[in-house]
Design a protein around this motif. Sequence first.
Motif, PDB file in Angstrom:
ATOM      1  N   LYS A 117     -47.044  35.081  69.900  1.00  0.00           N
ATOM      2  CA  LYS A 117     -46.702  33.833  69.214  1.00  0.00           C
ATOM      3  C   LYS A 117     -47.141  33.896  67.755  1.00  0.00           C
ATOM      4  N   LEU A 120     -44.619  35.941  65.857  1.00  0.00           N
ATOM      5  CA  LEU A 120     -43.367  35.212  65.616  1.00  0.00           C
ATOM      6  C   LEU A 120     -43.524  34.220  64.469  1.00  0.00           C
ATOM      7  N   ALA A 121     -44.686  33.574  64.407  1.00  0.00           N
ATOM      8  CA  ALA A 121     -44.932  32.649  63.296  1.00  0.00           C
ATOM      9  C   ALA A 121     -44.958  33.410  61.968  1.00  0.00           C
ATOM     10  N   LEU A 123     -43.414  36.238  61.362  1.00  0.00           N
ATOM     11  CA  LEU A 123     -42.044  36.661  61.083  1.00  0.00           C
ATOM     12  C   LEU A 123     -41.230  35.528  60.475  1.00  0.00           C
ATOM     13  N   ASP A 124     -41.364  34.335  61.029  1.00  0.00           N
ATOM     14  CA  ASP A 124     -40.624  33.189  60.493  1.00  0.00           C
ATOM     15  C   ASP A 124     -41.043  32.910  59.054  1.00  0.00           C
ATOM     16  N   GLY A 125     -42.348  32.994  58.793  1.00  0.00           N
ATOM     17  CA  GLY A 125     -42.826  32.754  57.440  1.00  0.00           C
ATOM     18  C   GLY A 125     -42.334  33.804  56.465  1.00  0.00           C
ATOM     19  N   LEU A 127     -39.663  35.701  56.789  1.00  0.00           N
ATOM     20  CA  LEU A 127     -38.218  35.558  56.619  1.00  0.00           C
ATOM     21  C   LEU A 127     -37.908  34.424  55.645  1.00  0.00           C
ATOM     22  N   ALA A 128     -38.623  33.296  55.777  1.00  0.00           N
ATOM     23  CA  ALA A 128     -38.414  32.172  54.863  1.00  0.00           C
ATOM     24  C   ALA A 128     -38.770  32.561  53.429  1.00  0.00           C
ATOM     25  N   THR A 194     -31.800  37.600  59.536  1.00  0.00           N
ATOM     26  CA  THR A 194     -32.030  36.571  60.552  1.00  0.00           C
ATOM     27  C   THR A 194     -31.773  37.108  61.954  1.00  0.00           C
ATOM     28  N   VAL A 197     -34.715  39.245  63.223  1.00  0.00           N
ATOM     29  CA  VAL A 197     -35.849  38.433  63.665  1.00  0.00           C
ATOM     30  C   VAL A 197     -35.521  37.722  64.977  1.00  0.00           C
ATOM     31  N   ASP A 198     -34.295  37.241  65.110  1.00  0.00           N
ATOM     32  CA  ASP A 198     -33.890  36.567  66.348  1.00  0.00           C
ATOM     33  C   ASP A 198     -33.941  37.513  67.547  1.00  0.00           C
ATOM     34  N   ARG A 201     -37.509  37.900  68.514  1.00  0.00           N
ATOM     35  CA  ARG A 201     -37.949  36.681  69.191  1.00  0.00           C
ATOM     36  C   ARG A 201     -37.420  36.625  70.618  1.00  0.00           C
TER      37      ARG A 201
END
Length: 218
Positions: A117, A120-121, A123-125, A127-128, A194, A197-198, A201
């Motif tokens: 988890k 993943l957080a 990775l999201d950061g 990517l943003a 995207t 990363v998806d 995930r």
Amino acid sequence: MTLAVGSRPTLVRQVIDQLREQVASGQWPVGARIPTEPRLVEALGVGRNTVREAVRALVHAGVLECRQGSGTYVISSDEMSGAVTRRLAAARTAEAVEVRRAFEVEAARLAALRRTKKDLAALDGALADREAAWRSGRVSAFVEADAALHIVIVAAAHNAMLAELYASFDAAMRATIAEGVGGELHPDRYVDHTRLVDAIRAGDPDRAAAEAGAFLEV
């Protein structure tokens, strides 16, 4: 950490050994920025020129890298890894892209299997941040943000040896990113990450590997 007073060559060698120990012990891990020159001078109790020569020696050995306007970073854990870094720096772009593909495809596959988890957080950061850097129109910012995302993916693979080898490849990796986008950020050069990363995930190693390799064809 203060060193004994001695002749200048001896002091430089002592500082080199002390800095190398900081890296080898993990206190300054690969990818970390080392303390600033004034802080090293204060901690070691030696002159600025002595510190500067020691840092320069480790940069030449490929253990450290000076980045303009950012600081000095650890890029390998020892001189052997540094030799790899120097070899990659001299490689043709096509060779460097092939090495990136070898690292990043496997890293994406492992990340899909092992991501947490927290990963993943991250990775999201990342990517943003990459998307924001692209929108800024600044090539240097995008290169840094794109590199940061790939570093996070490698970290999510939870393979320490892979992470260290990838860190030794850092300069060449950034060079391939910069060459890929060119002097300006144009829409026709944009590559969406995207789906990569998806796939990580979703825990789909085959799709993650395919996505990682898709934009690294040579």
